[in-house]
Scaffold this motif. Structure first.
Motif, PDB file in Angstrom:
ATOM      1  N   ALA A 106       3.147   0.121  54.617  1.00 40.22           N
ATOM      2  CA  ALA A 106       3.273  -0.636  55.871  1.00 40.22           C
ATOM      3  C   ALA A 106       1.896  -1.039  56.394  1.00 40.22           C
ATOM      4  N   PHE A 107       0.944  -0.099  56.375  1.00 40.00           N
ATOM      5  CA  PHE A 107      -0.397  -0.439  56.874  1.00 40.00           C
ATOM      6  C   PHE A 107      -1.089  -1.439  55.954  1.00 40.00           C
ATOM      7  N   SER A 129       0.201  -4.770  56.763  1.00 43.26           N
ATOM      8  CA  SER A 129      -0.321  -5.282  58.047  1.00 43.26           C
ATOM      9  C   SER A 129      -1.764  -5.761  57.902  1.00 43.26           C
ATOM     10  N   CYS A 166       5.578   5.189  52.652  1.00 46.34           N
ATOM     11  CA  CYS A 166       6.017   4.149  53.583  1.00 46.34           C
ATOM     12  C   CYS A 166       4.871   3.744  54.516  1.00 46.34           C
ATOM     13  N   LEU A 167       4.166   4.746  55.045  1.00 43.40           N
ATOM     14  CA  LEU A 167       3.046   4.447  55.944  1.00 43.40           C
ATOM     15  C   LEU A 167       1.938   3.684  55.212  1.00 43.40           C
ATOM     16  N   VAL A 192      10.314  -0.048  55.639  1.00 39.67           N
ATOM     17  CA  VAL A 192      10.745   1.087  56.478  1.00 39.67           C
ATOM     18  C   VAL A 192      12.232   1.347  56.254  1.00 39.67           C
ATOM     19  N   ILE A 208       7.401  -5.332  56.287  1.00 39.47           N
ATOM     20  CA  ILE A 208       7.246  -3.969  56.842  1.00 39.47           C
ATOM     21  C   ILE A 208       8.613  -3.420  57.255  1.00 39.47           C
ATOM     22  N   VAL A 209       9.413  -4.247  57.919  1.00 36.12           N
ATOM     23  CA  VAL A 209      10.750  -3.773  58.340  1.00 36.12           C
ATOM     24  C   VAL A 209      11.573  -3.389  57.110  1.00 36.12           C
ATOM     25  N   LEU A 223      14.485  14.160  57.822  1.00 37.97           N
ATOM     26  CA  LEU A 223      13.239  13.453  58.165  1.00 37.97           C
ATOM     27  C   LEU A 223      12.415  14.282  59.156  1.00 37.97           C
ATOM     28  N   LEU A 231       8.797  16.093  58.626  1.00 36.81           N
ATOM     29  CA  LEU A 231       7.633  15.897  59.505  1.00 36.81           C
ATOM     30  C   LEU A 231       7.077  17.250  59.958  1.00 36.81           C
ATOM     31  N   LEU A 279      12.339   4.789  54.480  1.00 35.34           N
ATOM     32  CA  LEU A 279      12.408   5.814  55.532  1.00 35.34           C
ATOM     33  C   LEU A 279      13.798   5.945  56.147  1.00 35.34           C
ATOM     34  N   THR A 280      14.411   4.801  56.434  1.00 37.64           N
ATOM     35  CA  THR A 280      15.672   4.819  57.187  1.00 37.64           C
ATOM     36  C   THR A 280      16.815   5.419  56.369  1.00 37.64           C
TER      37      THR A 280
END
Lengths: 253, 213
Positions: free
Chosen positions: A31-32, A35, A27-28, A121, A117-118, A133, A137, A125-126
């Motif tokens: 997302a990056f 962006s 996900c990260l 996520v 991105i939303v 979660l 981490l 992730l959600t």
């Protein structure tokens, strides 16, 4: 308990059976990479990738729409104002207002990047249950203080929300105003916040003692053990390949 | 007040994560110096949850409503725990409620957390700056509450305008920052007054809460 009320089919989706640690990293990475995109021709590829992920996740369009519906004031403002205020190449002139090509492109870029991105996520992730979660981490070496804090905040968030609601109702019944910015109303709000803080503070000591009795601070076996398989590696490799393609394409063309 | 995903490029967002990691390391280092750092975790968590819940409530101020940020109050009450608390709060907001962003988590943490730590520093130094009296606590509370909002507003405006993927005319940039800051003046005043009153209440009811940092 998931961040989302999982729809039928989501829990059983192939995405939801993956190792949460790999989902967090994927996900990260995505997302990056999203962006980093500034070329407009890459936007349809990004959208196609997100549509594919949404299809695999089993999330309905309604859920996605509900989350995207309120994109935040800053995004709305930028998308509304940038086409009229940034750029040098005029596209249309409406009286004193000039629509610029560069501003229009920037607004489109921001809107699509935000949406993608939303959505990523939301899909990756959600859909992970929040306690899982947080434990994922922790297993990724996020400091214990942050994960403990997150678990406890999560534990008491809903409870304190109900407490605050009860206190608000009680204050209104006592005739204390909670409307407007008069000194009386602000004093009532301050009293409400201070009372909530005080109640929480007083209760925290009892919670700590109860936690110690249950073994808090000792090395205990984690409630979830994560084991990565070939599917997890394949998913992460695919996400990294897609992200790398976007970043490299951005630079090459 | 959050910067959402999609506006800032990776150079700014990754720098935000690096800055947040550095500030977090300092905060965790300070917390680790305590005799029993775990003892304060439930307190920090309960107060974080309380302020988080309180900041979600919309205060009706006709014809609109505002919601308090409370980052200054968080700094004053939680001290070194304020920054980790803000990171946790932002993480939940991004993942559970879709507010803020995941790529901008680091930047948002700095935007809200640094003013929070400044409020903590100001409140800790209040007796060196002013005589010890209830009015001085209230005055410092007002400055900490309003100042934390003001700092966050200016930081958001500067970061967003500097991080836009388009060249913005410097004049337009300056005007946009001014308009954005002016639009938040009522919130700064309200937040300052509420924080001052909350601190006055806590000083009377439970002074140890303001000392146990």
């Amino acid at each position: 308990m998931s961040c989302l009320d999982l729809e039928r089919g989501v829990a059983e989706s192939p995405l939801n059976r993956l190792d949460p640690r790999f989902r967090i990293v994927a996900c990260l990475v995505l997302a990056f990479a999203f962006s980093a995109v500034t070329a407009l021709w890459l936007l349809p590829l990004m959208v196609a990738l997100v549509v594919g992920l949404v299809a695999i996740s089993g999330l309905g369009p309604l859920t996605l729409w509900r989350r995207l519906r309120w994109p935040g004031l800053i995004v709305l403002l930028l998308v509304a104002l940038l086409p009229w205020s940034v750029g040098t190449t005029a596209v249309v002139q409406l009286g004193p207002l000039v629509l610029y090509q560069e501003g229009l492109a920037t607004a489109l870029l921001i809107a699509v990047r935000f949406g993608c991105i939303v959505a990523v996520v939301l899909v990756i992730l959600t859909t992970i249950p929040v306690p899982v979660l947080i434990h994922a981490l922790r297993s990724m070496r996020v400091p214990w203080l942050l994960t403990d804090l997150a678990l406890l905040v999560l534990r008491y968030l809903h409870e304190l929300r109900h407490t605050l609601e009860r206190m608000r109702v009680a204050m209104m019944l006592r005739g204390q105003p909670l409307r407007g910015a008069s000194p009386r109303a602000l004093r009532a709000w301050a009293g409400l916040i201070a009372s909530l803080a005080l109640r929480s503070y007083v209760r925290a000591d009892r919670i700590y003692l109860a936690m110690r009795v249950r073994g808090y601070g000792e090395e205990l076996a984690p409630p979830w053990s994560f084991r990565a398989g070939a599917r997890d590696w394949a998913f992460l490799a695919s996400a990294t390949a897609a992200a790398s393609f976007l970043v490299l394409a951005e630079r090459a063309w | 007040m959050h910067i959402p995903d999609g506006i800032l490029g990776p150079a700014v967002t990754l720098a935000g994560y690096a800055g947040t990691a550095a500030v977090m390391a300092v905060c965790l280092g300070q917390i680790a110096k305590r005799d029993d750092p775990r003892r304060d975790v439930p307190k920090a968590a309960m107060l974080t949850a309380a302020f988080f819940v309180a900041s979600l409530v919309h205060v009706p101020i006709p014809p609109t409503s505002v919601h308090l940020m409370l980052n200054g109050l968080l700094g004053v009450v939680l001290g070194w725990f304020a920054f980790p608390a803000i990171v946790v709060g932002l993480f939940f907001q991004a993942v559970m409620f879709g507010h803020g962003g995941l790529t901008t988590l680091g930047v948002n943490a700095l935007v809200l957390g640094l003013p929070s730590l400044l409020a903590f520093a100001l409140f800790s130094a209040r007796h060196r700056l002013l005589p010890a009296a209830p009015w001085s606590d209230a005055a410092v509370g007002f400055v900490a509450g309003a100042g934390a909002v003001a700092a966050a507003v200016v930081l958001v405006a500067v970061v967003v305008l500097a991080g836009l993927p388009a060249h913005v005319d410097p004049d337009l940039e300056r005007r946009a920052i001014q308009v954005f800051a002016l639009a938040h003046v009522p919130l700064m005043v309200i937040e300052g007054v509420v924080v001052a009153m909350v601190l006055a209440f806590l000083r009377k009811a439970s002074p140890e809460l303001l000392l146990g940092r």
